[in-house]
Design a protein around this motif. Sequence first.
Motif, PDB file in Angstrom:
ATOM      1  N   LEU A 260       3.613  12.596  -9.998  1.00 40.60           N
ATOM      2  CA  LEU A 260       4.186  11.319  -9.586  1.00 40.60           C
ATOM      3  C   LEU A 260       5.668  11.289  -9.932  1.00 40.60           C
ATOM      4  CD1 LEU A 260       1.079  10.634  -9.860  1.00 40.60           C
ATOM      5  CD2 LEU A 260       1.825   8.314 -10.378  1.00 40.60           C
TER       6      LEU A 260
ATOM      7  N   TYR B 153       5.942   4.628  -7.159  1.00 36.56           N
ATOM      8  CA  TYR B 153       5.968   6.080  -7.280  1.00 36.56           C
ATOM      9  C   TYR B 153       5.622   6.696  -5.932  1.00 36.56           C
ATOM     10  CZ  TYR B 153       5.573   5.579 -12.403  1.00 36.56           C
ATOM     11  OH  TYR B 153       5.784   5.270 -13.722  1.00 36.56           O
TER      12      TYR B 153
ATOM     13  N   LEU C  92       2.357   5.015  -4.546  1.00 38.73           N
ATOM     14  CA  LEU C  92       1.550   4.289  -5.508  1.00 38.73           C
ATOM     15  C   LEU C  92       2.375   3.200  -6.173  1.00 38.73           C
ATOM     16  CD1 LEU C  92      -0.248   7.293  -7.241  1.00 38.73           C
ATOM     17  CD2 LEU C  92      -1.307   5.614  -5.759  1.00 38.73           C
TER      18      LEU C  92
ATOM     19  N   PHE D 205      -2.693   0.870 -11.618  1.00 31.84           N
ATOM     20  CA  PHE D 205      -2.213   1.366 -10.349  1.00 31.84           C
ATOM     21  C   PHE D 205      -3.016   0.779  -9.200  1.00 31.84           C
ATOM     22  CE2 PHE D 205       0.758   4.886 -11.141  1.00 31.84           C
ATOM     23  CZ  PHE D 205       0.639   5.022 -12.509  1.00 31.84           C
ATOM     24  N   GLY D 206      -2.350   0.646  -8.052  1.00 31.43           N
ATOM     25  CA  GLY D 206      -3.058   0.366  -6.818  1.00 31.43           C
ATOM     26  C   GLY D 206      -3.706   1.636  -6.284  1.00 31.43           C
ATOM     27  N   ASP D 207      -4.460   1.504  -5.190  1.00 28.17           N
ATOM     28  CA  ASP D 207      -5.170   2.649  -4.623  1.00 28.17           C
ATOM     29  C   ASP D 207      -4.286   3.546  -3.769  1.00 28.17           C
ATOM     30  OD1 ASP D 207      -8.340   0.897  -4.135  1.00 28.17           O
ATOM     31  OD2 ASP D 207      -7.505   1.978  -5.871  1.00 28.17           O
TER      32      ASP D 207
ATOM     33  N   GLN E 126       3.682  10.318  -4.672  1.00 30.58           N
ATOM     34  CA  GLN E 126       2.856  11.405  -5.196  1.00 30.58           C
ATOM     35  C   GLN E 126       2.775  12.500  -4.153  1.00 30.58           C
ATOM     36  OE1 GLN E 126      -1.228  10.310  -5.986  1.00 30.58           O
ATOM     37  NE2 GLN E 126      -1.708  12.260  -6.950  1.00 30.58           N
TER      38      GLN E 126
END
Lengths: 114, 112
Positions: free
Chosen positions: B43, B35, B90, B103-105, B37
């Motif tokens: 998103l 995604y 993301l 999700f990752g950071d 953002q």
Amino acid sequence: AQSVTQLDSQVPVFEEAPVELRCNYSSSVSVYLFWYVQYPNQGLQLLLKYLSGSTLVESINGFEAEFNKSQTSFHLRKPSVHISDTAEYFCAVSGKTSYDKVIFGPGTSLSVIP
Amino acid sequence: DVKVTQSSRYLVKRTGEKVFLECVQDMDHENMFWYRQDPGLGLRLIYFSYDVKMKEKGDIPEGYSVSREKKERFSLILESASTNQTSMYLCASGVQKVQPQHFGDGTRLSIL
């Protein structure tokens, strides 16, 4: 196709006060509904979801959301907020087939004031 | 503890460069997502993959491609970076097709 509206881009609230973050959706079919939270400098975490059954769903940290089909809403509430609740909150919707993507709203920034 | 790891938190590149964003998950999930953002837009799904070597376009695939050679790794590629691709990216993974769970950071990418 589905869409999501979050009317409030920013919500400031004092610590220990109640809060409601509004979410409305549009869809021609039955939906799943989600709230995600994004703490500063982190990715998103799933906060709670409505799939079926009871229209009131709760998270482990005191938030709750109620699915209202007639008003096409899924507002998020907490009776008493903490400083640690400061974050961005995203409402999301998807159809119920395995081909329906999750559609995210623009987000609401919740700021808890000491 | 489950984890989605994005290789870079911050990245600065120049217009025209080929940019690789890497993502690794340790949950053995079939499905992975990319995604972007942007403020006020939430998103938006770029691409997702439901199996190794399988990919599907999301809502905004133009200017991007992806690679999924191994189940745990999903790479996003900007073929020729442009300034309008400056954004937060993301990565996510999930059990259900098209529904991201973890999700990752994020990678904050700046194209100059």
